[in-house]
Design an enzyme around this catalytic site. Structure first.
Site, mmCIF file in Angstrom:
data_model
loop_
_atom_site.group_PDB
_atom_site.id
_atom_site.type_symbol
_atom_site.label_atom_id
_atom_site.label_comp_id
_atom_site.label_asym_id
_atom_site.label_seq_id
_atom_site.Cartn_x
_atom_site.Cartn_y
_atom_site.Cartn_z
ATOM 1 N N THR A 70 29.514 225.339 24.981
ATOM 2 C CA THR A 70 28.319 226.163 25.198
ATOM 3 C C THR A 70 28.735 227.544 25.707
ATOM 4 O O THR A 70 28.230 228.571 25.229
ATOM 5 C CB THR A 70 27.361 225.464 26.188
ATOM 6 O OG1 THR A 70 26.966 224.209 25.611
ATOM 7 C CG2 THR A 70 26.126 226.298 26.467
ATOM 8 N N ASN A 149 26.621 217.648 14.340
ATOM 9 C CA ASN A 149 26.688 216.573 15.326
ATOM 10 C C ASN A 149 25.761 215.410 15.006
ATOM 11 O O ASN A 149 26.029 214.276 15.380
ATOM 12 C CB ASN A 149 26.386 217.110 16.746
ATOM 13 C CG ASN A 149 25.184 218.023 16.779
ATOM 14 O OD1 ASN A 149 25.094 218.983 16.020
ATOM 15 N ND2 ASN A 149 24.242 217.721 17.658
ATOM 16 N N GLN A 177 32.574 219.318 16.617
ATOM 17 C CA GLN A 177 32.619 217.956 16.077
ATOM 18 C C GLN A 177 33.754 217.743 15.089
ATOM 19 O O GLN A 177 33.993 216.620 14.656
ATOM 20 C CB GLN A 177 31.274 217.608 15.423
ATOM 21 C CG GLN A 177 30.090 217.613 16.380
ATOM 22 C CD GLN A 177 30.138 216.471 17.405
ATOM 23 O OE1 GLN A 177 30.914 215.513 17.275
ATOM 24 N NE2 GLN A 177 29.309 216.561 18.432
ATOM 25 N N SER A 197 35.282 221.732 22.293
ATOM 26 C CA SER A 197 34.828 221.117 23.546
ATOM 27 C C SER A 197 35.721 219.935 23.890
ATOM 28 O O SER A 197 35.945 219.059 23.038
ATOM 29 C CB SER A 197 33.383 220.646 23.362
ATOM 30 O OG SER A 197 32.961 219.964 24.512
ATOM 31 N N GLY A 198 36.194 219.885 25.137
ATOM 32 C CA GLY A 198 37.091 218.800 25.550
ATOM 33 C C GLY A 198 36.464 217.421 25.456
ATOM 34 O O GLY A 198 37.083 216.471 24.966
ATOM 35 N N THR A 235 38.773 230.925 38.326
ATOM 36 C CA THR A 235 39.986 230.119 38.510
ATOM 37 C C THR A 235 40.016 228.997 37.484
ATOM 38 O O THR A 235 39.031 228.274 37.312
ATOM 39 C CB THR A 235 40.016 229.547 39.948
ATOM 40 O OG1 THR A 235 39.901 230.641 40.844
ATOM 41 C CG2 THR A 235 41.290 228.762 40.214
ATOM 42 N N CYS A 320 22.510 215.528 22.027
ATOM 43 C CA CYS A 320 22.747 216.400 23.169
ATOM 44 C C CYS A 320 21.497 216.577 24.013
ATOM 45 O O CYS A 320 21.565 217.036 25.123
ATOM 46 C CB CYS A 320 23.315 217.737 22.707
ATOM 47 S SG CYS A 320 24.902 217.485 21.924
HETATM 48 N N1 PLP Z 1 28.230 222.353 19.439
HETATM 49 C C1 PLP Z 1 28.101 221.101 18.971
HETATM 50 C C2 PLP Z 1 28.131 220.863 17.491
HETATM 51 C C3 PLP Z 1 27.962 220.027 19.851
HETATM 52 O O1 PLP Z 1 27.832 218.789 19.367
HETATM 53 C C4 PLP Z 1 27.959 220.293 21.233
HETATM 54 C C5 PLP Z 1 27.748 219.163 22.144
HETATM 55 O O2 PLP Z 1 26.998 219.142 23.056
HETATM 56 C C6 PLP Z 1 28.111 221.621 21.691
HETATM 57 C C7 PLP Z 1 28.239 222.626 20.752
HETATM 58 C C8 PLP Z 1 28.130 221.976 23.154
HETATM 59 O O3 PLP Z 1 29.352 221.570 23.733
HETATM 60 P P1 PLP Z 1 29.568 221.451 25.304
HETATM 61 O O4 PLP Z 1 28.956 220.150 25.723
HETATM 62 O O5 PLP Z 1 31.057 221.476 25.495
HETATM 63 O O6 PLP Z 1 28.920 222.621 25.955
#
Ligand code: PLP
Length: 380
Positions: A70, A149, A177, A197-198, A235, A320
């Site tokens: 995000t 997703n 994804q 994203s980790g 940090t 999400c």
């Molecule tokens: N983009 C996609 C396609 C996602 O599935 C997600 C998941 O929430 C995000 C962005 C956001 O990632 P994060 O949770 O690391 O902020």
């Protein structure tokens, strides 16, 4: 418990946890400190940068660690609008994640224009529509989800990049994804910015990365102490970053073919056991781990509760924000109505699932769906 919701978040890999633990306990240094503890943290940070770069065939200096995708997405979108006021247009698709959808809304609030490129019935971005939307010299950024997703549908990113670059626009790919599910190579598909994203690749939550190609400019969203070579202050989350590095290394050795075979077998069981069942995006290229399926006559909200009670975790519309009662905007963009969306379930596997549990889950899902349908017909 059978966890089939990897697109929402993945269980941390034990090897990842093992790699990060010492950085939560004895190796707690700040990577900006010049003493031994600080230098140890710095070395771990740079190793992880190399590992994440390796996952997408980038150079280490093209990787910026963030708090998650995000933040990575917001950084690019805000930067592009500030950097190129003479190019007021942002182009996205109709099946983006909320981070891009809301970033686009903010773009409009700040006086910019946004065009939303439609997808076809299989969730595949319509390239002709993108071509028509691009205004040469006026388009700052094209931001597209690389793999969806909800449906797992994979976008034609190479073609998107080619069309955007022809029109002088830069491209941000939301590759959250894709990581660990399909190969990613920024030398073969020359996107300009890319978000990761980790927690979608078996590292913990709260860490992510932004790839910024050496060819393109970037200025930070977060300013302050000048960490990450002045491109993301704050940090560094060393334990999270070490975890993401290890996760990236493990992701590139993952057997994606075996994953696809198991998913297909799971999907076939569901299709065979439920008349009228339909898998979304089946005619498009898809991630090897995702099944978005409509089981006509089944209320997915009820199913989620019953399956949870029976030890199976999955999701309905959008993972999400599962608490949301809105029908999925992705299914809507593919032409499905609210009734269809409310009979849709999404299952997403990971390498942590065993074949036996996935196939047993398919039988239990069918059993539960029949049970629910019977209950509903008694009530009707
Ligand atoms: N983009 C996609 C396609 C996602 O599935 C997600 C998941 O929430 C995000 C962005 C956001 O990632 P994060 O949770 O690391 O902020």
């Amino acid at each position: 418990m059978t966890y089939l919701d990897a697109n929402a978040t993945t269980p941390p890999d034990p090897e990842v946890v093992e790699a990060m633990l010492p950085f939560l306990t004895q190796h707690f240094g700040n990577a900006s400190s010049s003493h031994s503890s600080g230098r140890r943290a710095r070395r771990a940070l740079e190793k992880a940068r190399g590992q994440v770069a390796g996952l997408i065939q980038a150079q280490p200096e093209e990787i910026i660690f963030t708090s998650g995708a995000t933040e990575s997405i917001a950084s690019v979108v805000f930067f592009a609008q500030q950097e190129w006021p003479e190019r007021p247009l942002l182009i996205i698709s109709t099946v983006e994640h909320a981070a891009v959808v809301e970033g686009a809304a903010r773009w409009e609030q700040r006086g910019g224009r946004v065009k939303r490129v439609p997808v076809d019935a299989h969730g595949f971005v319509q390239l002709e529509a993108l071509k028509a939307a691009l205004e040469p010299g006026k388009t700052a950024l094209v931001s597209m989800i690389w793999a969806n997703n909800e449906t797992g549908v994979v976008s034609p990113m190479a073609e998107i990049v080619e069309l955007a670059h022809e029109a002088g626009a830069l491209v941000h790919a939301d590759a959250v994804q894709m990581a660990g599910k399909l190969p990613l190579d920024v030398t073969a598909v020359p996107v300009d910015y890319l978000s990761l994203s980790g927690h979608k690749m078996h590292a913990p939550k709260g860490v992510g990365a932004l790839f910024v190609s050496r060819r393109v400019p970037f200025r930070p969203l977060l300013i302050g102490g000048g960490q990450e070579s002045g491109r993301r202050s704050g940090t560094e989350n060393i334990p999270g970053i070490v975890a993401m590095g290890k996760a990236a290394e493990l992701a590139s050795t993952h057997d994606m073919l075996a994953q696809r075979e198991l998913r297909d077998e799971f999907e076939q069981r569901l299709l065979a056991g439920w008349p009228g069942a339909l898998v979304h995006g089946v005619a498009a290229p898809r991630l090897p781990n995702t099944t978005s399926i409509c089981l006509p006559g089944v209320d997915s909200a009820g199913m989620l509760i019953l399956l949870d009670q029976r030890g199976i975790e999955c999701s309905g519309g959008s993972a999400c924000h599962t608490a949301s009662l809105h029908p999925s905007h992705v299914l809507e963009a593919m032409g499905y109505d609210a009734a269809h969306a409310s009979s849709t379930l999404r299952f997403s596997l990971s390498r942590m699932n065993s074949r036996a549990e996935v196939l047993a889950a398919a039988d239990e899902i069918l059993h539960t769906a029949k049970h629910l349908r019977e209950q509903m017909s008694v009530l009707a």
